[in-house]
Design a protein around this motif. Structure first.
Motif, PDB file in Angstrom:
ATOM      1  N   GLN A 116       0.823  -1.213   0.000  1.00 28.17           N
ATOM      2  CA  GLN A 116       0.000   0.000   0.000  1.00 28.17           C
ATOM      3  C   GLN A 116       0.859   1.266   0.000  1.00 28.17           C
ATOM      4  O   GLN A 116       0.500   2.259  -0.612  1.00 28.17           O
ATOM      5  N   LEU A 117       2.002   1.206   0.692  1.00 31.82           N
ATOM      6  CA  LEU A 117       2.903   2.364   0.761  1.00 31.82           C
ATOM      7  C   LEU A 117       3.711   2.558  -0.522  1.00 31.82           C
ATOM      8  O   LEU A 117       4.308   3.607  -0.718  1.00 31.82           O
ATOM      9  N   GLY A 118       3.752   1.535  -1.362  1.00 31.37           N
ATOM     10  CA  GLY A 118       4.552   1.616  -2.572  1.00 31.37           C
ATOM     11  C   GLY A 118       6.030   1.349  -2.328  1.00 31.37           C
ATOM     12  O   GLY A 118       6.897   1.925  -2.972  1.00 31.37           O
ATOM     13  N   VAL A 119       6.319   0.465  -1.383  1.00 28.20           N
ATOM     14  CA  VAL A 119       7.695   0.107  -1.061  1.00 28.20           C
ATOM     15  C   VAL A 119       8.318  -0.634  -2.250  1.00 28.20           C
ATOM     16  O   VAL A 119       7.644  -1.392  -2.953  1.00 28.20           O
ATOM     17  N   ASP A 120       9.597  -0.394  -2.471  1.00 34.38           N
ATOM     18  CA  ASP A 120      10.369  -1.034  -3.549  1.00 34.38           C
ATOM     19  C   ASP A 120      10.154  -2.548  -3.529  1.00 34.38           C
ATOM     20  O   ASP A 120      10.276  -3.182  -2.483  1.00 34.38           O
ATOM     21  N   ASP A 121       9.848  -3.115  -4.696  1.00 38.11           N
ATOM     22  CA  ASP A 121       9.596  -4.560  -4.793  1.00 38.11           C
ATOM     23  C   ASP A 121      10.785  -5.389  -4.322  1.00 38.11           C
ATOM     24  O   ASP A 121      10.606  -6.465  -3.750  1.00 38.11           O
ATOM     25  N   GLU A 122      11.989  -4.897  -4.578  1.00 41.06           N
ATOM     26  CA  GLU A 122      13.190  -5.617  -4.152  1.00 41.06           C
ATOM     27  C   GLU A 122      13.238  -5.720  -2.623  1.00 41.06           C
ATOM     28  O   GLU A 122      13.590  -6.757  -2.067  1.00 41.06           O
ATOM     29  N   TYR A 123      12.889  -4.622  -1.957  1.00 42.13           N
ATOM     30  CA  TYR A 123      12.864  -4.627  -0.490  1.00 42.13           C
ATOM     31  C   TYR A 123      11.816  -5.620   0.009  1.00 42.13           C
ATOM     32  O   TYR A 123      12.079  -6.415   0.903  1.00 42.13           O
ATOM     33  N   ILE A 124      10.637  -5.582  -0.594  1.00 41.14           N
ATOM     34  CA  ILE A 124       9.551  -6.485  -0.175  1.00 41.14           C
ATOM     35  C   ILE A 124       9.977  -7.943  -0.345  1.00 41.14           C
ATOM     36  O   ILE A 124       9.800  -8.759   0.562  1.00 41.14           O
TER      37      ILE A 124
END
Length: 65
Positions: A14-22
């Motif tokens: 929802q926050l738009g966190v970097d996919d790599e981080y997720i």
């Protein structure tokens, strides 16, 4: 799947966190082995470390502008 994990991943998305981080956070949380070295990124490694610690404090640092 446990509720903490689900809620954390949902919040990151929802926050738009970097996919790599997720992806890193998920692997660390689930105690999966890290990716092979040539595919590691700073975001992935940060996520992996936070996931291992079950830490949700750093999501904001990885929101994509």
């Amino acid at each position: 799947m446990n509720q903490f994990y689900y809620d954390a991943v949902t919040k990151m998305e929802q926050l738009g966190v970097d996919d790599e981080y997720i992806q890193g956070w998920q692997c660390g949380f689930l105690q999966n082995p890290k990716r092979e070295e040539q595919r590691l990124t700073e975001a992935y490694e940060a996520g992996y470390g936070d996931g291992e610690e079950k830490n949700t404090d750093n999501f904001g640092n990885w929101v994509k502008a």
